[in-house]
Design an enzyme around this catalytic site. Structure first.
Site, PDB file in Angstrom:
ATOM      1  N   ASP A   8     -27.892  19.740 -10.423  1.00 34.84           N
ATOM      2  CA  ASP A   8     -25.877  18.533 -11.622  1.00 34.84           C
ATOM      3  C   ASP A   8     -25.507  19.239 -12.062  1.00 34.84           C
ATOM      4  OD1 ASP A   8     -25.400  16.737 -12.637  1.00 34.84           O
ATOM      5  OD2 ASP A   8     -26.259  16.214 -13.877  1.00 34.84           O
ATOM      6  N   ASP A 111     -21.780  14.843  -7.184  1.00 33.48           N
ATOM      7  CA  ASP A 111     -22.137  15.729  -8.020  1.00 33.48           C
ATOM      8  C   ASP A 111     -23.864  16.694  -8.573  1.00 33.48           C
ATOM      9  OD1 ASP A 111     -22.546  14.204  -9.597  1.00 33.48           O
ATOM     10  OD2 ASP A 111     -21.481  15.177 -11.712  1.00 33.48           O
ATOM     11  N   GLU A 112     -24.183  15.921  -7.686  1.00 33.61           N
ATOM     12  CA  GLU A 112     -25.765  16.260  -7.728  1.00 33.61           C
ATOM     13  C   GLU A 112     -26.840  15.907  -6.281  1.00 33.61           C
ATOM     14  OE1 GLU A 112     -27.778  13.469 -10.610  1.00 33.61           O
ATOM     15  OE2 GLU A 112     -26.067  11.701 -10.577  1.00 33.61           O
TER      16      GLU A 112
END
Length: 418
Positions: A8, A111-112
């Site tokens: 993350d 974003d993860e």
């Protein structure tokens, strides 16, 4: 036993905006080191917060809350505009690093991602395998930081739920484990609101019952949880509190059948605050969906809205358009009208005195523009391009004819791409 990573990016949008600013203005302050946030209109200082720095978090600033409220908490908060071109570029580079290790990558947001690293680790005693997993996670973190300039957290476990929970422990730039036997010590003491998937309204209900920690939920009779949260909500919460989740990483890349974005509100939207709180949320979600449609060169014929009520019910409303679109203003306008129909009295959900804890906007029934009716300007532009292409082809044919006359029939050939 499988080993799953959840990787993350720390304060992704804020970090990526900070990098862009440092590239353009060397020597300027690093936004990650001060109270700062992305979102809203920087000039009017309205809208909602879409990302925040770690220093801003110390002031109680939350993603999804109005900028006005964030500024009340921290008057010196520095605001920056969203920059989705930069975000997409950074995200692509981030995921590329993960996929350089294995194809077992499930990107769950910009974003993860979850990464199944089981096949990258040696076979043998559990303790040795886990130690090597930590070393691998550290190497990935260091590589992202060195090559891309931002930091990530890595959570390690045997299923995705626990890996996700682990990555949310102390930040930034850390590796954490949360294996099943570690759940009582590491997860159960946490506040119930920290359990992944437990929203504010759910946490409020549980706290009223005297369930304030994840461990207390884990030890509660599931029948009691179901009586308060519903069959599915109660079952999910009980299993999650006990560390049970899927270990399957989905790597299939299918063509999107639709585009959607949703957000969980930091407070319930009710009839009383609807006109004030709902428009900026819908505008933000519609812009994100429209941006993704435009990025991929697709158009949507159907626009929809979705909400989750404070008693876990999901309700939606959708409508087909006269012509497919990826225009921000058209999607915003349609989403606002649909949300009015879905929520406002006399026939909407607010007539039942319910609160809204999650809001979503969707676009489906996609095409690539082949069914769109062009206006006169678009038609003229397309015909002009066809005429240019025809002229180029004629000139090429004439050039090839002259070369063949001078040097023979086999002197030149058309390539496959021409």
């Amino acid at each position: 036993m499988r080993i799953i990573f959840h990787i993350d990016v720390n304060s992704a949008f804020l970090s990526w905006s900070a990098l862009k600013q440092l590239e353009e203005q060397p020597g300027s302050v690093d936004l990650r080191t001060i109270p700062s946030a992305v979102g809203g209109d920087v000039l009017t200082r309205h809208g909602i917060i879409t990302a925040k720095s770690i220093p801003a978090k110390k002031y109680g600033i939350k993603t999804g809350e109005p900028v006005v409220k964030a500024l009340q908490k921290c008057p010196e908060l520095v605001l920056v505009r969203s920059d989705f071109e930069t975000y997409r570029r950074c995200s692509k580079a981030f995921i590329a690093i993960l996929r350089s290790y294995t194809g077992q990558v499930e990107q769950v947001s910009i974003d993860e991602a979850f990464v199944d690293v089981t096949d990258l680790l040696p076979k043998g005693e559990k303790a040795l395998v886990r130690k090597e997993a930590e070393r691998l996670a550290d190497r990935i973190r260091e590589r992202v930081k060195t090559e891309l300039g931002f930091t990530v957290n890595a959570g390690i476990s045997e299923n995705k739920l626990l890996a996700k929970m682990a990555s949310d422990f102390a930040k930034p730039d850390r590796t954490h484990t949360l294996y099943p036997e570690e759940v009582p010590a590491k997860m159960w003491p946490l506040p119930i609101r920290d359990l992944f998937g437990c929203g504010q309204a759910t946490a409020g209900k549980l706290i009223q019952m005297g369930i304030t920690t994840i461990g207390e939920a884990a030890r509660t009779d599931p029948a009691i949880l179901k009586s308060v949260l519903g069959e599915k909500g109660g079952e999910y919460l009980y299993r999650s509190a006990n560390g049970l989740g899927s270990d399957r990483v989905h790597t299939e890349q299918e063509e999107a059948k639709g585009y959607s974005n949703e957000t969980t509100m930091p407070f319930d939207i009710t009839e009383a605050n609807y006109r004030k709180e709902m428009p900026p949320v819908l505008s933000h979600l519609a812009e994100k969906v429209a941006g993704r449609l435009a990025r991929d060169g697709v158009y949507a014929k159907t626009v929809g809205v979705m909400v989750k009520t404070d008693d876990f019910r999901r309700r939606s409303r959708q409508r087909s358009l006269a012509q497919s679109t990826n225009g921000r203003e058209e999607i915003k306008k349609e989403a606002a009208a649909l949300m009015d129909e879905l929520l406002l009295p006399p026939n909407g959900l607010f007539a039942e005195h319910t609160g809204i804890r999650l809001v979503g906007v969707s676009c489906t029934n996609l095409d690539h523009g082949e069914y769109r009716q062009m206006n006169l300007l678009e038609w003229q532009a397309e015909n002009a391009e066809r005429r240019k292409e025809s002229e180029r082809s004629k000139k090429l044919d004439e050039m090839m004819r002259k070369i063949r006359e001078k040097h023979g029939e086999n002197a030149v050939k058309r390539g496959d791409g021409l």
